[in-house]
Design an enzyme around this catalytic site. Structure first.
Site, PDB file in Angstrom:
ATOM      1  CE  LYS A 131      -1.755   1.632   4.006  1.00 23.79           C
ATOM      2  NZ  LYS A 131      -1.434   3.060   4.202  1.00 23.79           N
ATOM      3  CG  ASN A 132       2.497   2.743   3.529  1.00 35.60           C
ATOM      4  OD1 ASN A 132       1.307   3.004   3.361  1.00 35.60           O
ATOM      5  ND2 ASN A 132       3.039   2.648   4.732  1.00 35.60           N
ATOM      6  NE  ARG A 189      -1.478  12.341   7.709  1.00 41.97           N
ATOM      7  CZ  ARG A 189      -1.066  13.597   7.781  1.00 41.97           C
ATOM      8  NH1 ARG A 189      -1.872  14.522   8.217  1.00 41.97           N
ATOM      9  NH2 ARG A 189       0.171  13.928   7.441  1.00 41.97           N
ATOM     10  CB  CYS A 194      -4.931  10.963  11.636  1.00 37.95           C
ATOM     11  SG  CYS A 194      -3.211  10.592  11.853  1.00 37.95           S
ATOM     12  NE  ARG A 233       0.645  10.547   9.872  1.00 34.84           N
ATOM     13  CZ  ARG A 233       0.302   9.378   9.346  1.00 34.84           C
ATOM     14  NH1 ARG A 233      -0.750   8.746   9.800  1.00 34.84           N
ATOM     15  NH2 ARG A 233       1.007   8.847   8.380  1.00 34.84           N
ATOM     16  N   PRO A 234       2.044  16.981  10.734  1.00 35.22           N
ATOM     17  CG  PRO A 234       3.769  18.287  11.612  1.00 35.22           C
ATOM     18  CD  PRO A 234       2.960  17.044  11.886  1.00 35.22           C
ATOM     19  CB  VAL A 235       2.257  18.458   5.095  1.00 36.68           C
ATOM     20  CG1 VAL A 235       1.459  17.170   5.241  1.00 36.68           C
ATOM     21  CG2 VAL A 235       1.332  19.662   5.049  1.00 36.68           C
ATOM     22  CG  ASP A 236       6.765  21.054   9.008  1.00 38.59           C
ATOM     23  OD1 ASP A 236       6.105  20.025   9.277  1.00 38.59           O
ATOM     24  OD2 ASP A 236       7.921  21.232   9.418  1.00 38.59           O
ATOM     25  CG  ASP A 279       3.429   1.792   9.433  1.00 42.72           C
ATOM     26  OD1 ASP A 279       3.056   2.653  10.246  1.00 42.72           O
ATOM     27  OD2 ASP A 279       3.479   1.994   8.198  1.00 42.72           O
ATOM     28  NE  ARG A 323      -6.832   4.332   5.828  1.00 45.46           N
ATOM     29  CZ  ARG A 323      -5.894   4.726   6.687  1.00 45.46           C
ATOM     30  NH1 ARG A 323      -6.163   4.789   7.961  1.00 45.46           N
ATOM     31  NH2 ARG A 323      -4.701   5.069   6.275  1.00 45.46           N
TER      32      ARG A 323
HETATM   33  C1  UD1 Z   1       4.428   7.097   6.084  1.00 46.25           C
HETATM   34  C2  UD1 Z   1       3.577   5.859   5.998  1.00 46.25           C
HETATM   35  C3  UD1 Z   1       3.119   5.428   7.376  1.00 46.25           C
HETATM   36  C4  UD1 Z   1       4.336   5.257   8.297  1.00 46.25           C
HETATM   37  C5  UD1 Z   1       5.210   6.515   8.284  1.00 46.25           C
HETATM   38  C6  UD1 Z   1       6.500   6.349   9.075  1.00 46.25           C
HETATM   39  C7  UD1 Z   1       2.524   6.072   3.822  1.00 46.25           C
HETATM   40  C8  UD1 Z   1       1.287   6.319   3.027  1.00 46.25           C
HETATM   41  N1  UD1 Z   1       2.431   6.154   5.160  1.00 46.25           N
HETATM   42  O1  UD1 Z   1       3.616   8.137   6.618  1.00 46.25           O
HETATM   43  O2  UD1 Z   1       2.430   4.188   7.253  1.00 46.25           O
HETATM   44  O3  UD1 Z   1       3.873   5.032   9.617  1.00 46.25           O
HETATM   45  O4  UD1 Z   1       5.555   6.852   6.934  1.00 46.25           O
HETATM   46  O5  UD1 Z   1       7.212   5.253   8.601  1.00 46.25           O
HETATM   47  O6  UD1 Z   1       3.572   5.787   3.276  1.00 46.25           O
HETATM   48  N2  UD1 Z   1       6.553  15.120   9.990  1.00 46.25           N
HETATM   49  C9  UD1 Z   1       6.607  16.477  10.215  1.00 46.25           C
HETATM   50  N3  UD1 Z   1       6.508  17.329   9.139  1.00 46.25           N
HETATM   51  C10 UD1 Z   1       6.335  16.881   7.874  1.00 46.25           C
HETATM   52  C11 UD1 Z   1       6.271  15.487   7.649  1.00 46.25           C
HETATM   53  C12 UD1 Z   1       6.388  14.630   8.737  1.00 46.25           C
HETATM   54  O7  UD1 Z   1       6.742  16.936  11.349  1.00 46.25           O
HETATM   55  O8  UD1 Z   1       6.236  17.695   6.943  1.00 46.25           O
HETATM   56  C13 UD1 Z   1       6.679  14.190  11.137  1.00 46.25           C
HETATM   57  C14 UD1 Z   1       5.417  13.376  11.360  1.00 46.25           C
HETATM   58  O9  UD1 Z   1       4.487  14.045  12.154  1.00 46.25           O
HETATM   59  C15 UD1 Z   1       5.981  12.143  12.050  1.00 46.25           C
HETATM   60  C16 UD1 Z   1       7.354  11.962  11.370  1.00 46.25           C
HETATM   61  O10 UD1 Z   1       7.667  13.226  10.808  1.00 46.25           O
HETATM   62  O11 UD1 Z   1       6.177  12.392  13.417  1.00 46.25           O
HETATM   63  C17 UD1 Z   1       7.379  10.915  10.280  1.00 46.25           C
HETATM   64  O12 UD1 Z   1       6.306  11.128   9.364  1.00 46.25           O
HETATM   65  P1  UD1 Z   1       6.385  10.675   7.842  1.00 46.25           P
HETATM   66  O13 UD1 Z   1       7.591   9.798   7.655  1.00 46.25           O
HETATM   67  O14 UD1 Z   1       6.244  11.838   6.969  1.00 46.25           O
HETATM   68  O15 UD1 Z   1       5.080   9.761   7.718  1.00 46.25           O
HETATM   69  P2  UD1 Z   1       4.077   9.663   6.516  1.00 46.25           P
HETATM   70  O16 UD1 Z   1       4.801   9.848   5.218  1.00 46.25           O
HETATM   71  O17 UD1 Z   1       2.876  10.502   6.797  1.00 46.25           O
END
Ligand code: UD1
Length: 421
Positions: A22-23, A93, A117, A122-125, A308, A400
């Site tokens: 999936k990922n 997301r 969630c 889980r920010p996207v900064d 995970d 999912r």
């Molecule tokens: C992906 C996986 C999810 C897995 C995670 C960590 C998918 C669809 N999902 O989620 O199953 O649990 O990787 O292996 O592939 N963060 C920030 N700012 C950002 C982005 C991330 O602060 O812009 C933080 C997040 O809150 C979290 C950490 O970084 O604490 C890791 O998140 P990230 O690796 O980005 O996870 P996802 O890509 O959302």
């Protein structure tokens, strides 16, 4: 709302096939938006999140053809809309992954801001900072991220991520594939799904090196072409069945997955007393009837122990011999399933981001509620080692991420069925 009814019983035994990841599939589907020609994606798992990503592409006017094996041919260049609406993003997301490809190929994108969630804010900064470094002009307003490419298109940049982010690395790597010049990503995520995405982009004509290491270099190209790509196997699905087998003192064999992406998980299973064998495309686990030994876990970015898989190991530790500590370092609130497990007789206490678990021989069935995808898998494992019938509510979470979960557990001898409300 559907529930799963699990009758706890004997050890799991048998053989199943591991589905596509999936990922890996989600970013690869998003990456097809970069291509000027149709891309055929194969080995997609039949899951809600995949259907949502396909629905998102369709909502943007992207032409796609789904075949009977859930192979999908997507023609990214037919995209007419560059907006990912709230209704779809709020259910998944990973929809944020269309931001980079849309911006790079069409020069603009509007994507609903993904909210928090169950497992944290889980920010996207980091995604936005990376795209801004490439010259993107980004506004966040009224719940939407609006991004525009500068005159002449995105430019290669040097991006140092503040933390290891899988989605952030993917979004920026995809955008960089069509940017002008060289992009270097540092402190990039090294997850196998990043490597799979990079390999798909390379099959489309992208110039990428260093994927799988913390420094990824992307030399932008003018256009990307079509290809056929087979998505990698799901290491988390595989790990989940292996842990379920270990918790039930069973013996199983998985097909269509090799051991290389699962090292951290297999090391812990061996520590728990499992006998593991593997070949290029199979893994077997045999507990030889023994109760698992408790193992300490600390989640880390790849190649460390995956977040995970944390909930599933917590479930195994709940019935293992000994006391263990499970520390979650990636997401806040990702130990919430332990409260449900305690309702089944587990002995788990939480201190900060660590669960302290005293193993007990068996759990007792109880009605429990799933709170997120992996937490629901852990409750199924708990149900398999509980006396009586466990009813797991809110299993839409599990749909999912786990293809044909009842059928696969049946094939391993478990008694599990879906019941409507
Ligand atoms: C992906 C996986 C999810 C897995 C995670 C960590 C998918 C669809 N999902 O989620 O199953 O649990 O990787 O292996 O592939 N963060 C920030 N700012 C950002 C982005 C991330 O602060 O812009 C933080 C997040 O809150 C979290 C950490 O970084 O604490 C890791 O998140 P990230 O690796 O980005 O996870 P996802 O890509 O959302």
């Amino acid at each position: 709302m559907d529930k799963l009814l699990i009758s706890g019983g004997g050890p799991l035994a048998g053989e199943i096939r591991v589905s596509g990841s999936k990922n890996a599939a989600l970013p690869i589907l998003a990456a097809t938006l970069l291509s000027s020609e149709p891309v055929m994606v194969r080995n997609l798992p039949h899951l809600h999140d995949i259907t949502t990503m396909i629905a998102l592409l369709r909502s943007m006017g992207t032409e796609l053809i789904v075949d009977e094996n859930l192979g999908v041919e997507i023609n990214g260049s037919t995209t007419t809309e560059t907006t990912a609406p709230y209704e779809l993003v709020k259910t998944m997301r990973a929809s944020i992954l269309v931001l980079g490809p849309l911006l790079a190929h069409f020069g603009h994108a509007r994507v609903s801001f993904p909210g928090g969630c169950a497992i944290g804010s889980r920010p996207v900064d980091q995604h936005l900072r990376g795209l801004e470094a490439m010259g993107a002009i980004i506004d966040v307003d009224a719940g939407y991220i609006t991004a525009r490419a500068p005159e002449g298109g995105l430019r290669g940049a040097h991006v140092l991520f503040d933390m290891v982010t899988v989605g952030g690395t993917e979004n920026v790597m995809m955008a960089a594939a069509l940017a002008k010049g060289r992009t270097v990503l540092e402190n990039a995520a090294r997850e196998p799904e990043i490597v799979d995405l990079a390999n798909c982009l390379i099959a489309m004509g992208a110039k990428i090196s260093g994927h799988g290491s913390a420094t990824i270099t992307i030399d932008g190209v003018e256009r990307l072409h079509g290809c056929t790509y087979h998505v990698m196997a799901d290491r988390i699905e595989a790990g989940t069945y292996l842990v379920a087998a270990a918790a039930t003192r069973g013996s199983i064999r998985l097909r269509d997955i090799g051991p290389d992406t699962l090292e951290a998980v297999l090391v812990k299973l061996v520590e728990a007393g499992a006998k593991i064998d593997s070949g290029d495309d199979w893994i077997s686990l045999d507990m030889e009837g023994r109760r698992p030994k408790a193992v300490n876990i600390k989640t880390m970015p790849y190649p460390g122990f995956p977040t995970d898989m944390q909930a599933q190991f917590t479930a195994m530790n709940a019935v293992a011999d000994g006391v263990s500590h499970v520390t979650e370092t990636i997401f806040e609130n990702r130990l919430i399933q332990t409260h449900e497990m305690n309702r089944m007789g587990a002995k788990i206490s939480i201190e900060g981001n660590t669960a302290m678990i005293t193993g007990t021989e068996r759990l007792k069935a109880a009605p429990v509620m799933a709170s997120d995808l992996r937490a629901s898998a852990s409750l199924v494992i708990a149900g398999l080692v509980a006396d009586g019938d466990t009813l797991v509510d809110r299993i839409y979470h599990i749909d999912r991420g786990y293809e044909c979960i009842e059928e696969k557990f049946h094939a391993l001898g478990a008694t599990i069925r879906r019941v409507a409300n």
